[in-house]
Design a protein around this motif. Structure first.
Motif, mmCIF file in Angstrom:
data_model
loop_
_atom_site.group_PDB
_atom_site.id
_atom_site.type_symbol
_atom_site.label_atom_id
_atom_site.label_comp_id
_atom_site.label_asym_id
_atom_site.label_seq_id
_atom_site.Cartn_x
_atom_site.Cartn_y
_atom_site.Cartn_z
ATOM 1 N N SER A 173 0.827 -1.197 0.000
ATOM 2 C CA SER A 173 0.000 0.000 0.000
ATOM 3 C C SER A 173 0.865 1.253 0.000
ATOM 4 N N VAL A 174 0.209 2.397 -0.250
ATOM 5 C CA VAL A 174 0.917 3.674 -0.228
ATOM 6 C C VAL A 174 1.624 3.862 1.102
ATOM 7 N N LEU A 175 0.940 3.497 2.208
ATOM 8 C CA LEU A 175 1.496 3.704 3.527
ATOM 9 C C LEU A 175 2.230 2.484 4.057
ATOM 10 N N GLY A 176 1.948 1.313 3.488
ATOM 11 C CA GLY A 176 2.435 0.072 4.064
ATOM 12 C C GLY A 176 3.937 -0.008 4.230
ATOM 13 N N GLY A 214 -2.218 9.391 0.805
ATOM 14 C CA GLY A 214 -2.922 8.249 1.385
ATOM 15 C C GLY A 214 -4.301 8.582 1.947
ATOM 16 N N ARG A 215 -4.961 7.522 2.415
ATOM 17 C CA ARG A 215 -6.269 7.639 3.069
ATOM 18 C C ARG A 215 -6.251 6.809 4.344
ATOM 19 N N ASP A 275 -5.915 3.122 2.719
ATOM 20 C CA ASP A 275 -4.632 2.492 3.044
ATOM 21 C C ASP A 275 -4.630 1.904 4.451
ATOM 22 N N GLN A 278 -2.772 -3.689 -0.318
ATOM 23 C CA GLN A 278 -3.052 -2.252 -0.329
ATOM 24 C C GLN A 278 -3.464 -1.720 1.029
ATOM 25 N N SER A 279 -4.231 -2.477 1.804
ATOM 26 C CA SER A 279 -4.855 -1.955 3.018
ATOM 27 C C SER A 279 -4.396 -2.679 4.279
ATOM 28 N N TYR A 280 -4.093 -1.873 5.306
ATOM 29 C CA TYR A 280 -3.867 -2.399 6.642
ATOM 30 C C TYR A 280 -5.152 -2.210 7.438
#
Length: 237
Positions: free
Chosen positions: A2-5, A43-44, A142, A199-201
């Motif tokens: 993910s963007v933040l991962g 991110g979101r 994210d 993508q998502s945590y």
């Protein structure tokens, strides 16, 4: 990923407490808002659930705001005031193209009118097999934080005439604990079908201590010396 991962190491230890103490204040000094915002750029972050997670959302906003020099670049995307609010709020950090969103969904699932011919005591139906329609807005986030347990008790469900529905019928024999479990299966099914693990945590918290000060609430644990002792030790730091 993910963007933040790849930008945030996963936590290895968590500390919880009832009040902000010297220990908590020292911990917050380690938080670097600018670094967090840089890592979270584009991110979101989504918070969904009850008032407990609303408080967590507000706290994160306050912490992140310290890393923004021009406060006017932080705003609610739909012009909604940040007050007691039914619905959802989306705060945008313009410099970082980051949104931090809150969705008020105390049960995570739908609260509906009861079906026709339901027993007289049934005033509302908690649809344990249908996630709230806000879930469509969560796709693609994210980081998602869910916290619904505060409302899953008899006072906010059965004693208010809100019973549990699966399919087209209300089940008046099911207890709160079992219904809560069914709602979690519904949430997990949605996660597996709608979100991409790369993508998502996802973070989930079920039951939490109440988040307001009350001597009556504290009296409820007075017969449990271990809890009282740890509480007093924490606040004496």
């Amino acid at each position: 990923m993910s963007v933040l991962g790849s930008r945030f190491p996963m936590p290895t230890e968590w500390t919880t407490g009832y009040r902000l103490s010297k220990m908590a204040l020292a911990t917050t000094c380690l938080f670097n808002a600018t670094d967090f915002l840089d890592r979270a750029r584009d991110g979101r972050i989504v918070f969904a659930g009850d008032s407990i997670v609303r408080n967590q959302w507000e706290s994160l906003l306050c912490m992140l705001a310290q890393g923004v020099s021009n406060q006017s670049t932080i705003y609610e995307e739909h012009g909604s005031p940040i007050t007691k609010h039914k619905g959802y709020l989306s705060m945008h950090f313009e410099e970082y193209n980051l949104t931090v969103e809150y969705y008020r969904v105390p049960f995570l699932v739908i609260i509906d009118r009861p079906p026709k011919d339901s027993p007289k005591e049934v005033r509302g139906a908690i649809r344990v097999d249908r996630l709230h329609w806000y879930c469509a807005k969560w796709v693609g986030a994210d980081i998602l934080l869910f916290s619904p347990g505060h409302w899953w008790n008899e006072d906010k469900t059965l004693k208010m005439g809100n019973y549990f529905q699966e399919g087209g019928a209300v089940n008046t024999t099911i207890d709160v604990k079992e219904a809560f479990g069914k709602s979690l299966i519904t949430l997990m099914s949605w996660v597996l079908q709608s979100l991409k693990p790369e993508q998502s945590y996802i973070f989930f918290r079920s039951y939490s201590p109440v988040h307001y000060s009350s001597s009556e609430n504290f009296k409820k644990v007075e017969d449990r010396p271990g809890i009282v002792q740890r509480y007093e030790e924490f606040n004496s730091l």
